[in-house]
Structure formats: structure tokens, C-alpha cells
Design a protein around this motif. Sequence first.
Motif, PDB file in Angstrom:
ATOM      1  N   GLU A 131      -4.514  46.039 -50.423  1.00 34.09           N
ATOM      2  CA  GLU A 131      -3.542  46.850 -49.702  1.00 34.09           C
ATOM      3  C   GLU A 131      -4.104  47.256 -48.339  1.00 34.09           C
ATOM      4  N   LEU A 135      -2.502  46.240 -44.731  1.00 36.90           N
ATOM      5  CA  LEU A 135      -2.109  47.201 -43.697  1.00 36.90           C
ATOM      6  C   LEU A 135      -2.770  46.835 -42.372  1.00 36.90           C
ATOM      7  N   VAL A 138      -1.113  43.507 -41.039  1.00 33.19           N
ATOM      8  CA  VAL A 138       0.240  43.680 -40.505  1.00 33.19           C
ATOM      9  C   VAL A 138       0.178  44.369 -39.149  1.00 33.19           C
ATOM     10  N   ALA A 139      -0.659  45.396 -39.053  1.00 30.70           N
ATOM     11  CA  ALA A 139      -0.758  46.115 -37.776  1.00 30.70           C
ATOM     12  C   ALA A 139      -1.298  45.188 -36.690  1.00 30.70           C
ATOM     13  N   ALA A 142       1.353  43.003 -35.339  1.00 28.23           N
ATOM     14  CA  ALA A 142       2.320  43.703 -34.484  1.00 28.23           C
ATOM     15  C   ALA A 142       1.691  44.166 -33.184  1.00 28.23           C
ATOM     16  N   GLY A 145       3.348  44.348 -29.666  1.00 29.25           N
ATOM     17  CA  GLY A 145       4.465  45.271 -29.515  1.00 29.25           C
ATOM     18  C   GLY A 145       5.754  44.641 -29.030  1.00 29.25           C
ATOM     19  N   SER A 146       5.803  43.298 -28.857  1.00 32.91           N
ATOM     20  CA  SER A 146       7.054  42.663 -28.439  1.00 32.91           C
ATOM     21  C   SER A 146       8.015  42.620 -29.623  1.00 32.91           C
ATOM     22  N   LEU A 150       7.057  42.265 -33.564  1.00 28.17           N
ATOM     23  CA  LEU A 150       7.374  43.335 -34.512  1.00 28.17           C
ATOM     24  C   LEU A 150       8.193  42.789 -35.670  1.00 28.17           C
ATOM     25  N   ALA A 151       9.192  41.936 -35.364  1.00 27.57           N
ATOM     26  CA  ALA A 151      10.003  41.360 -36.436  1.00 27.57           C
ATOM     27  C   ALA A 151       9.118  40.526 -37.359  1.00 27.57           C
ATOM     28  N   ALA A 153       5.926  40.934 -37.887  1.00 31.87           N
ATOM     29  CA  ALA A 153       5.061  41.824 -38.656  1.00 31.87           C
ATOM     30  C   ALA A 153       5.839  42.467 -39.803  1.00 31.87           C
ATOM     31  N   ILE A 154       7.103  42.841 -39.528  1.00 34.02           N
ATOM     32  CA  ILE A 154       7.897  43.473 -40.592  1.00 34.02           C
ATOM     33  C   ILE A 154       8.184  42.469 -41.703  1.00 34.02           C
ATOM     34  N   ARG A 155       8.486  41.223 -41.319  1.00 35.21           N
ATOM     35  CA  ARG A 155       8.741  40.192 -42.328  1.00 35.21           C
ATOM     36  C   ARG A 155       7.484  39.996 -43.180  1.00 35.21           C
ATOM     37  N   MET A 157       5.213  42.204 -43.686  1.00 32.95           N
ATOM     38  CA  MET A 157       5.013  43.386 -44.515  1.00 32.95           C
ATOM     39  C   MET A 157       5.928  43.353 -45.739  1.00 32.95           C
ATOM     40  N   VAL A 158       7.195  42.915 -45.548  1.00 34.92           N
ATOM     41  CA  VAL A 158       8.127  42.851 -46.681  1.00 34.92           C
ATOM     42  C   VAL A 158       7.560  41.941 -47.771  1.00 34.92           C
TER      43      VAL A 158
ATOM     44  N   PHE B  21      15.260  46.108 -53.284  1.00 35.53           N
ATOM     45  CA  PHE B  21      14.350  45.468 -52.323  1.00 35.53           C
ATOM     46  C   PHE B  21      14.873  44.089 -51.934  1.00 35.53           C
ATOM     47  N   LEU B  27      16.251  47.885 -43.104  1.00 36.32           N
ATOM     48  CA  LEU B  27      14.804  47.931 -43.357  1.00 36.32           C
ATOM     49  C   LEU B  27      14.354  49.246 -43.974  1.00 36.32           C
ATOM     50  N   VAL B  69      -2.239  55.052 -51.368  1.00 36.99           N
ATOM     51  CA  VAL B  69      -2.039  53.722 -50.789  1.00 36.99           C
ATOM     52  C   VAL B  69      -0.570  53.520 -50.417  1.00 36.99           C
ATOM     53  N   LEU B  76       3.083  53.097 -42.310  1.00 34.25           N
ATOM     54  CA  LEU B  76       3.008  51.958 -41.391  1.00 34.25           C
ATOM     55  C   LEU B  76       4.359  51.249 -41.316  1.00 34.25           C
ATOM     56  N   LEU B  80       6.638  50.718 -38.018  1.00 34.61           N
ATOM     57  CA  LEU B  80       7.033  49.391 -37.536  1.00 34.61           C
ATOM     58  C   LEU B  80       8.546  49.295 -37.400  1.00 34.61           C
ATOM     59  N   HIS B  84      10.471  48.538 -34.026  1.00 37.78           N
ATOM     60  CA  HIS B  84      11.404  47.415 -33.974  1.00 37.78           C
ATOM     61  C   HIS B  84      12.774  47.880 -33.496  1.00 37.78           C
ATOM     62  N   ALA B  87      12.573  48.394 -29.810  1.00 42.85           N
ATOM     63  CA  ALA B  87      12.385  47.158 -29.049  1.00 42.85           C
ATOM     64  C   ALA B  87      13.640  46.297 -29.047  1.00 42.85           C
ATOM     65  N   LEU B  93      16.073  42.567 -39.963  1.00 40.78           N
ATOM     66  CA  LEU B  93      15.355  41.433 -39.389  1.00 40.78           C
ATOM     67  C   LEU B  93      16.365  40.479 -38.755  1.00 40.78           C
ATOM     68  N   PRO B  94      15.927  39.719 -37.725  1.00 43.97           N
ATOM     69  CA  PRO B  94      16.884  38.848 -37.016  1.00 43.97           C
ATOM     70  C   PRO B  94      17.666  37.932 -37.954  1.00 43.97           C
ATOM     71  N   GLU B  95      16.985  37.366 -39.004  1.00 44.61           N
ATOM     72  CA  GLU B  95      17.690  36.422 -39.876  1.00 44.61           C
ATOM     73  C   GLU B  95      18.692  37.109 -40.797  1.00 44.61           C
TER      74      GLU B  95
END
Lengths: 482, 98
Positions: A131, A135, A138-139, A142, A145-146, A150-151, A153-155, A157-158, B21, B27, B69, B76, B80, B84, B87, B93-95
Amino acid sequence: MSLILPLLAAVPLLGAIAAVLAPRAGKGIGLGVAIVLLAALAVLVGGLNTPVVLPLGGWEPPLGIALRVDGLAAAFLGLAAVVMTGVLIAAPYRGAGREAAAFWPLALLLWGALNAIFLSRDLFNLYVGLELLTLAAVALAALSGSAGALAAAIRYMVFALMGSLLFLLGVALTYAAHGALDLAALPGRNPQPTDALAAGLMTAGLLVKTALFPFHAWLAPAHSGAPAPASAMLSALVPKASFYILLRLWFEALPDLGRPGFLWLMGALGTAAILYGGVMALRQARLKLVIAYSTVAQIGYLFLVFPLAGGGGAAQPWAAGAWTGVVFHALAHGLAKAAMFLCAGLWLAAAGNDRIEALRGAARATPMAVFAFALAAISLMGLPPSGGFTAKYLMVTSAFAAGAPYWALGPLLGGLLAAAYLYRPIAAAFAPVEPELRPVPRGQQAVPLALALGAIVLGLASAPPFDLLQIGRPEAAARGVE
Amino acid sequence: MNVTVLGLCGALLVGIGVFAFLWQRHLLRRVLAFNVIGSGIFLYLGAAGARGGAADPVPHALIITGIVVALSASALAVALVLAHLHASSATRLPEDEP
């Protein structure tokens, strides 16, 4: 000597805290940590004849938690140390800007998490390490910061969070059934009906984190969207950590749960990953995406360990060779991939973009970086004399020795595909035109060259690492997982 | 009896969380779903530790660590998602955009 073990995880974590407190001194702190860890590892590996175990606080498992270094752990600790040292030397972040202030603590946190995973012998400890690693990774993905990063990084993270939860659920089921989490205590457990479910959940979680096909969707955007030094860590080291846990889980903790169908499935997914990753890498126009899809393919090789070393024990004199070969592959890929991403970073800075056409003439402008990229490519293709060749030789030989030549198909076709997709950037670099690259200092080109040479040396001098890996090698690596 | 109910509640929470989920696209909802799954697993672990009469302290330690944890992961993730949103003015997410 066992007192070195906690230092290996604690020093990078303390360094991360120091880098948060003193952002301007980030590079100095990072290099200081690197020197301490390289020295500590040299002492540890130099004197390693049998596995070193340290029960923390003097409490023996199952009550306490033990740290342990055997050949496998030492090899991965060494890989992390070499790659991280290279990345920290090469990282161009200075001053107290947003990216610089975030990069150094995150990189050191990532290193600490990796070492914690390589040292741990306890399933829950491994979960916490995974974990932490996620973390930090993922950071780092990202960091720029574009919106695209970011997208991505989020994907990432998911997927990673889903993987962690699956792993944690498996750990919870294991504890509920046996009251033990120590890897060494699990082989002698009293079998329970939930064992297969627990192992399946943990394996599924780790597969998602390792980005094995078909769970690879997050990898390419995240690895190509991160800044190059971060990509080097993400691609060379992070998937190896979750694969390392898979190795420990199946070859040490639960070898009795292996079934031919499971082994076959892992091998088939690995082969599919090699082919899919190779074809996708061929179709990319951007260098970083080529390298990222190459990672998808190279991860596939790792999973051939299950059918090759795991199956049909007695019929396979080469099973232990396959196990060693796969670990060799992980090491060689780590070094080569880190070198490639660092080269890509240099060219991205010199050309302003990372399209393959932008590399035309790079051999004149940045000869050392092109040489480093080509050496790394040799290892990825599996040509002699490289670590990648040793690895593939061991895998292919054991596939034939086991009477299952179809498992050699992935490594052989994968090598051809790697030659094809790596030919394009190298051909562009050697194009006889005036380069449109800004000059790159030789010092910066030296780091990827050193890492790529490491991948070659792993093949030229393969005996010491080979012998190292035999220290404390799990019995199941030779006997099979069944 | 109580322990069984706790364990079943944990399983139910995990099920609800996994469904959300995978099903939700927003998100922030996915971050919440992650926390629901986590709570379900902790509840199950607690129930596992309470079996056999005497309380087992190990699951307590595991749950407390796990909560720390999960909290850091959620922090985080939310950071994010916010970055996002700033930005690209999107909460998916885009998709997953309709």
C-alpha cells in the motif's frame, strides 16, 4: 549482521521525512541514503551464506514479525539499490519548486516501501508495504500535474486500490482460518476449505498490481505520463515488488495449493502479455509508450515461472533453472528498463517531445545515450551476452526439458517482437541527418549507460548472482507447486 | 451468534462496496466504495478475532493499521480527484464520460 535488515527499510523512510523538512536538500539527502544503503547491502551480500533472519524486538513468529534476507531478497534489494541510485543521480530536480519538493520524498518513500516488501515475511506486513508502494507510485505518476497525467494516476489508483483490497481480503481469510500470517508458518497449516479462495483473492490482487495482461490497462498511460526518472522507478521496480510477493506466496507459503489448471492459466496469460505488449509497442509513435508497452510484454515472461518451475516436479530436471531464470529476467529487465526510460527522458528534454521521428540523428548528438539504449535493447531482446539472454536461455531450456515446448513460444516470439519495436527508435537515432537535439551533458548520459552495462554484466558474469539466488531457494522451485 | 452476524455484515459491506466500485463512474463515489469495502474487511477481521471466546488482540492491531493505511489512501485519492477536477473540470475518467 542481522541488524542491517531494519536499516534497509528505515534509512530511506527517514530520508523521506528529512526531504520533506528540507526540500532544498532533497538531492543531497537522496544521495546520502543511496551511499548508506549501497554500503549496507555490500556488507550484507558479501557475508551471505545462509539466510539472515531477524525477529523484530526479539519476538519470534508467530507472535512477533520476522525480517529475513535470502538470495532472492538480496537480489531484489540489490536491484532496487542500483536502479534507485541511478535514478537519484539522474533526476534533474533542484530547488524548492512543487515538483522538486514532491519528487525526493516520494522517491525515498518508494525505496523504503520496496525494501520493506523484500524483507517482510508476514502477509499483513506485505500488505502495508504494498500500500505504501502504491501511494508513492501513484503520486509519482501524477507528479507533472497535467490533466492527462492526473487521469492516468487516478486510473492507476483505481486498479491498485482494487488490487490491495483483494489482497487484504485474502489476508483476512487466511488469518481467520489459521490464526497465522507468517509465510513460514503457512506450509504446515491445517488445510481449510477457505484456503483456495484466500489464495485466489491474494493472487488476483497481486496480478492487478503487477499489470499482467488483461489487467494492464493502467500501466502504459501511467508509466508514459510520469516524468522520466519516475517512469524508470515505476517500470523497473514497482511491478517487481508485487511479483516478488507472488513468488513468495506460491513457492514458499502455499505450494500445496497449486493445480495444473492454475499453472497453465498463469503461463497462458504471461504468453498473451508477451505477444499483446509486443504488438502494441510496435504500433506506438511515442518512445515512452513503446517502452511502457514493452514493460507489459516483459512482465509476461515473469509468469512463465508458474508452468515451468511450478509444474510436474519429478519430470522437470530444469525446474530450479526456470525459477532462477525468471528472477534473472526480473533483474535484467529492471536495469535495462530504467536505462531506457532515463534515455527517453534525456531525449524528451533535448528534443521537446518524445516522438520517435524526433530522435533522427540522435546518435551524433547523444552517442552515449544511444549506446546505452542499444545495450538495454540487447538485453530486452535476449541477445547474448546479456542478463536477458541468460534468463531466456534458462526459461527456454526448461520448457523443452519439461516436454512443454509451447512455453518457449512466448520468449522466442517475444524476442523477435522486441527486436522489431526497438529497431524503430534505434534506426531513427542512426539516421544520417543533422540532429535537431539540444546538446546533452555527458555526465547525464553516463547514468543510463551504467545501468544498461549492468544488464549486460549480469549476463557476462552470471555466476555470482546465480549462486546468490541459490541461498535459501524455496524447495518448491525444484520440486514444483502441487 | 453475534460473531456470525458481524461476519455476515462484513461480507455484505464488501459486496455492496465491490458493486459500487465497479458500477459507479463518479470518482468520489468510487473512493467511498473503496472505504465501504475496507470497512467490510475490517468488520470481518474483527469477527474472526472474536471467535473461540477469548479476544484475539492481533486482528485489533491489523484493523488499526489497516484504517491508517485506508485513510492515507483515501486522502491521496481525494487530493488526486480534486486536482483532476481543477485541471479538466471532470469528475470522471475520460473513458467514462457519457
